[in-house]
Design an enzyme around this catalytic site. Sequence first.
Site, PDB file in Angstrom:
ATOM      1  N   ILE A  30       0.821  -1.215   0.000  1.00 46.10           N
ATOM      2  CA  ILE A  30       0.000   0.000   0.000  1.00 46.10           C
ATOM      3  C   ILE A  30       0.851   1.260   0.000  1.00 46.10           C
ATOM      4  O   ILE A  30       0.322   2.360  -0.064  1.00 46.10           O
ATOM      5  CB  ILE A  30      -0.984   0.021   1.186  1.00 46.10           C
ATOM      6  N   GLY A  86      11.980  -5.759   6.343  1.00 41.63           N
ATOM      7  CA  GLY A  86      11.144  -6.471   7.286  1.00 41.63           C
ATOM      8  C   GLY A  86      10.890  -5.801   8.607  1.00 41.63           C
ATOM      9  O   GLY A  86      10.453  -6.460   9.550  1.00 41.63           O
ATOM     10  N   HIS A  93       9.116 -10.990   4.297  1.00 41.46           N
ATOM     11  CA  HIS A  93       8.598 -10.572   2.993  1.00 41.46           C
ATOM     12  C   HIS A  93       9.722  -9.979   2.156  1.00 41.46           C
ATOM     13  O   HIS A  93      10.634  -9.350   2.683  1.00 41.46           O
ATOM     14  CB  HIS A  93       7.434  -9.585   3.111  1.00 41.46           C
ATOM     15  N   LEU A  94       9.645 -10.240   0.861  1.00 36.07           N
ATOM     16  CA  LEU A  94      10.582  -9.675  -0.102  1.00 36.07           C
ATOM     17  C   LEU A  94       9.856  -8.580  -0.865  1.00 36.07           C
ATOM     18  O   LEU A  94       8.771  -8.804  -1.409  1.00 36.07           O
ATOM     19  CB  LEU A  94      11.055 -10.739  -1.099  1.00 36.07           C
ATOM     20  N   HIS A  95      10.449  -7.401  -0.899  1.00 38.15           N
ATOM     21  CA  HIS A  95       9.929  -6.314  -1.730  1.00 38.15           C
ATOM     22  C   HIS A  95      10.479  -6.554  -3.139  1.00 38.15           C
ATOM     23  O   HIS A  95      11.695  -6.663  -3.315  1.00 38.15           O
ATOM     24  CB  HIS A  95      10.423  -4.953  -1.234  1.00 38.15           C
TER      25      HIS A  95
END
Length: 149
Positions: A30, A86, A93-95
């Site tokens: 988001i 993170g 999570h991987l961006h």
Amino acid sequence: MSTLFTKIIDGEVPGRFAWSDDACVAFATIAPITDGHMLVVPRAEIEEYTAADEDVLAHLAVVAKHVGAAQQAAFGAPRAAVLVAGFEVPHLHLHVLPAWDEQSLTFANARPNTPGERLDEATERVRAALREAGHGAHVPAAMDSPALG
């Protein structure tokens, strides 16, 4: 206690999904740094990168590769970037984001007020590129659900 990402995966909090399989999902952040910025997240609640089993990391890396290639195709980017931080949510999570230069790869460029319509459009572009690349079996039937077709 469930993390925010688990609540998104479970449908308790809205999400914009581009990828789903038994081990992980990819959904739009988001607060994107660039249009098409996705998070690749394991379904299992793993607190952070170094706590993950190597097989989980390997799978996330392969999914990030496919998502990144779709982003390059969808947005005309010369590269796809993967960032691991993170600190925002205690769930690995991987961006993954389309990238044009290293200077823009900073969370200082995040846009938390991006309109929903723009997030929807960018997510649909990634979804379409994944389908075009032959990964349609992993593109959820609906953007707002991780359930497969």
